[in-house]
Design a protein around this motif. Structure first.
Motif, PDB file in Angstrom:
ATOM      1  N   THR A 119      30.014 -39.248 -59.576  1.00 39.65           N
ATOM      2  CA  THR A 119      29.148 -38.165 -60.049  1.00 39.65           C
ATOM      3  C   THR A 119      27.746 -38.636 -60.428  1.00 39.65           C
ATOM      4  O   THR A 119      26.933 -37.824 -60.852  1.00 39.65           O
ATOM      5  CB  THR A 119      29.782 -37.494 -61.282  1.00 39.65           C
ATOM      6  N   ARG A 125      30.117 -30.915 -56.632  1.00 36.19           N
ATOM      7  CA  ARG A 125      31.005 -30.162 -55.759  1.00 36.19           C
ATOM      8  C   ARG A 125      30.267 -28.916 -55.310  1.00 36.19           C
ATOM      9  O   ARG A 125      29.942 -28.046 -56.111  1.00 36.19           O
ATOM     10  CB  ARG A 125      32.307 -29.797 -56.494  1.00 36.19           C
ATOM     11  N   GLN A 126      29.975 -28.868 -54.022  1.00 33.78           N
ATOM     12  CA  GLN A 126      29.177 -27.784 -53.463  1.00 33.78           C
ATOM     13  C   GLN A 126      29.500 -27.629 -51.983  1.00 33.78           C
ATOM     14  O   GLN A 126      30.065 -28.528 -51.356  1.00 33.78           O
ATOM     15  CB  GLN A 126      27.675 -28.079 -53.651  1.00 33.78           C
ATOM     16  N   TYR A 127      29.108 -26.490 -51.439  1.00 34.58           N
ATOM     17  CA  TYR A 127      29.395 -26.226 -50.025  1.00 34.58           C
ATOM     18  C   TYR A 127      28.503 -27.091 -49.145  1.00 34.58           C
ATOM     19  O   TYR A 127      27.310 -27.257 -49.403  1.00 34.58           O
ATOM     20  CB  TYR A 127      29.164 -24.754 -49.690  1.00 34.58           C
ATOM     21  N   ILE A 161      33.771 -26.688 -49.561  1.00 31.59           N
ATOM     22  CA  ILE A 161      33.220 -27.284 -50.780  1.00 31.59           C
ATOM     23  C   ILE A 161      33.715 -28.723 -50.902  1.00 31.59           C
ATOM     24  O   ILE A 161      34.914 -28.988 -50.806  1.00 31.59           O
ATOM     25  CB  ILE A 161      33.624 -26.458 -52.011  1.00 31.59           C
ATOM     26  N   GLU A 162      32.766 -29.634 -51.078  1.00 28.29           N
ATOM     27  CA  GLU A 162      33.082 -31.059 -51.181  1.00 28.29           C
ATOM     28  C   GLU A 162      32.237 -31.679 -52.294  1.00 28.29           C
ATOM     29  O   GLU A 162      31.238 -31.108 -52.738  1.00 28.29           O
ATOM     30  CB  GLU A 162      32.749 -31.788 -49.869  1.00 28.29           C
ATOM     31  N   ASN A 163      32.629 -32.870 -52.711  1.00 31.32           N
ATOM     32  CA  ASN A 163      31.778 -33.664 -53.595  1.00 31.32           C
ATOM     33  C   ASN A 163      30.751 -34.357 -52.699  1.00 31.32           C
ATOM     34  O   ASN A 163      31.088 -35.256 -51.920  1.00 31.32           O
ATOM     35  CB  ASN A 163      32.608 -34.705 -54.354  1.00 31.32           C
ATOM     36  N   CYS A 164      29.511 -33.926 -52.779  1.00 34.97           N
ATOM     37  CA  CYS A 164      28.541 -34.389 -51.786  1.00 34.97           C
ATOM     38  C   CYS A 164      27.106 -34.225 -52.292  1.00 34.97           C
ATOM     39  O   CYS A 164      26.847 -33.585 -53.313  1.00 34.97           O
ATOM     40  CB  CYS A 164      28.701 -33.615 -50.478  1.00 34.97           C
TER      41      CYS A 164
END
Length: 408
Positions: free
Chosen positions: A91, A98-100, A107-110
Motif C-alpha cells: 500500500t 484497490r481500484q478498477y 478491481i485490483e490493488n494497482c
C-alpha cells in the motif's frame, strides 16, 4: 535529445544507459537489472537518477513531445487519451489502491495512470502521462508526504489531467482530433473544453446515455433500434493483426449551432451484433469516413501500452515515490518512442519488399541488441551474483527480525 535538460554529465550518461537498457531483452526490468546490463557495479547510480538527480522533468516531457511531433508531423493527427493500470502489492507505492483497471477489467490493488498517445496514419507513440491519485490518498497527508507527492497536487478525476495534457499538445498541433473511451467521453466538461477550442473529437459514450429527439429524450441503445437498415454502412476502423477491422456504422445528427456540428456514432459488430456508441463533434460537417477513422485510432493507444510495457518496461518499475515513478515512466516512454520513430522512418524511406513483413518495433529492438551488445565479462557477472545474494540475505534477516517482533 535529452542531454540539455540534465544538469551533470554523470546524469546524462546514466539516462542514456537506462534508455538503452530498457530496450534490452531482460527477463525483468528494475534498477538492479538495468544497472547490471549497463555495466554498473551496483544500482545506486540509477536509483539516484530516479530519485534525487537534478533534472527538469517538465522540460524532458516537452522534449519527448517535440521529438515525436517533429518526426511524425502534424498532418492527420489524433490525440488518444486513455489510462492503464499496473498491478502492485502493498500500500506504500504512490497511488496504489484497490481500484478498477482496464488491464484486467476488474478491481485490483494497482496504480492507474492517464497517458496521451500521439497518432498519425502510420505511427504512434506516448507523449505525456499523469499518475492518478485516488481520493483515499489525497485525504491522507502523511501518506502523501511519505510517497513524496508535491504539496500542490490535489485530487482530480481522470478527465482533468487528460484535459491538461491535451491542451499542451494542442499548442503544437492545433488541428488534431481527440479520441477517448467512456471515462472521457462522458465528461461534459472535457467535451465543452474541446468544443470551445474548435477541436474535433470522437469519444465513447454509455449505452444508457440519452439524447434529445423529436420523440423526447431517448437512450442511445433505444435510438439504435430505430435506425433503418439502409442507414448502416460497412466501414473499416483500420488494419489490425488479422486484417481490416470491418464494422457496420450509423451516424445520427444530434444538433448543430454556431460552435459546430454534433453527432451520435453507432458501431455494430458484423459477427456478434454488439453495439458501441460515440459522442462526435467537429467545427464543421465531415463525412462518416472521417469519424470512423478517428474512432479507429483508439486502438493505437492500446498498442502503445502493449509495446511500451513489453519492449520498454513501462509497467515494470519497482519504485515507490511520486518522483521516481514519473521519471521511470518518462524514460520508458522515450525508449519506446525511439523504437516507434525508427519504424516509421524505415517504412517511410524503404518500401517493404514483396514477401516480407514490414519491420516492427519488436524486430528493431532485437536488431539493436544483436548489433550493439553490452560489454560484459565474467568478473562483472560474478560480482553481481554476489551483490544480489548479499542483499537477499540482508532482506531475509530483516523479515525474520520483523516477524519475531510481531510474534513476541
Amino acid at each position: 535529445m535529452i542531454d540539455p535538460h540534465l544538469a551533470r554529465p554523470e546524469t546524462r550518461t546514466s539516462a542514456r544507459e537506462v534508455i538503452r537498457a530498457l530496450l534490452a531483452p531482460l527477463a525483468r526490468k528494475n534498477c538492479w537489472t538495468l544497472a547490471e546490463h549497463a555495466g554498473h557495479p551496483a544500482p545506486y547510480r540509477i536509483q539516484h537518477l530516479l530519485n534525487r538527480a537534478v533534472l527538469d522533468e517538465a522540460a524532458l516531457a516537452a522534449c519527448l513531445r517535440g521529438y515525436v511531433i517533429s518526426h511524425l508531423g502534424t498532418e492527420d493527427v489524433v490525440l488518444v487519451v486513455d489510462e492503464t493500470g499496473d498491478l502492485k502489492k502493498g500500500t506504500h507505492t504512490a497511488g496504489v489502491a484497490r481500484q478498477y483497471t482496464g488491464t484486467t477489467g476488474q478491481i485490483e490493488n494497482c496504480q492507474v495512470a492517464v497517458y496521451l498517445a500521439y497518432t498519425t496514419g502510420d505511427a504512434h507513440a506516448l507523449i505525456d502521462h499523469r499518475l492518478y491519485l485516488p481520493s483515499s490518498w489525497c485525504e491522507d497527508p502523511d501518506r502523501l508526504r511519505t510517497a513524496g507527492v508535491p504539496e500542490q497536487v490535489e485530487f482530480a478525476t481522470k478527465p482533468e489531467p487528460a484535459r491538461r495534457m491535451i491542451a499542451t499538445a494542442l499548442e503544437h498541433t492545433p488541428h488534431a482530433w481527440v479520441a477517448g473511451d467512456e471515462v472521457y467521453g462522458r465528461n461534459p466538461g472535457l467535451r465543452a473544453y474541446l468544443e470551445k477550442r474548435g477541436v474535433g473529437y470522437v469519444m465513447e459514450m454509455a449505452a444508457t446515455d440519452t439524447v434529445t429527439t423529436p420523440r423526447g429524450p431517448l437512450a442511445v441503445k433505444e435510438l439504435a433500434v430505430l435506425v433503418p437498415g439502409q442507414a448502416w454502412r460497412k466501414r473499416s476502423a483500420g488494419a489490425g493483426a488479422k486484417g481490416e477491422r470491418f464494422y457496420d456504422w450509423a451516424l445520427i445528427d444530434d444538433h448543430a449551432d454556431t460552435r459546430g456540428v454534433r453527432w451520435v456514432l453507432i458501431r455494430r459488430s458484423r459477427t456478434s451484433g454488439d453495439l458501441a456508441f460515440f459522442h462526435c463533434y467537429a467545427p464543421e460537417a465531415v463525412p462518416l469516413a472521417r469519424l470512423v477513422a478517428v474512432a479507429g485510432r483508439r486502438w493505437r493507444v492500446e498498442e502503445s501500452f502493449q509495446q511500451g510495457k513489453g519492449l520498454a518496461g513501462l509497467d515494470e518499475h519497482q519504485v515507490r515515490t511520486w518522483t521516481s515513478w514519473h521519471r521511470w515512466s518518462l524514460l520508458a516512454m522515450t525508449a519506446y518512442a525511439f523504437l516507434a520513430l525508427c519504424r516509421a522512418r524505415e517504412l517511410r524511406h524503404h518500401p517493404v519488399p514483396i514477401g516480407v513483413v514490414e519491420l516492427a518495433c519488436n524486430e528493431i529492438a532485437r536488431l539493436l541488441e544483436a548489433l550493439f551488445p553490452p560489454e560484459s565479462d565474467l568478473e562483472h557477472v560474478l560480482a553481481w551474483s554476489v551483490f544480489r545474494r548479499v542483499h537477499q540475505a540482508h532482506a531475509r534477516r530483516c523479515h525474520y527480525r520483523r516477524q519475531t517482533v510481531q510474534e513476541s
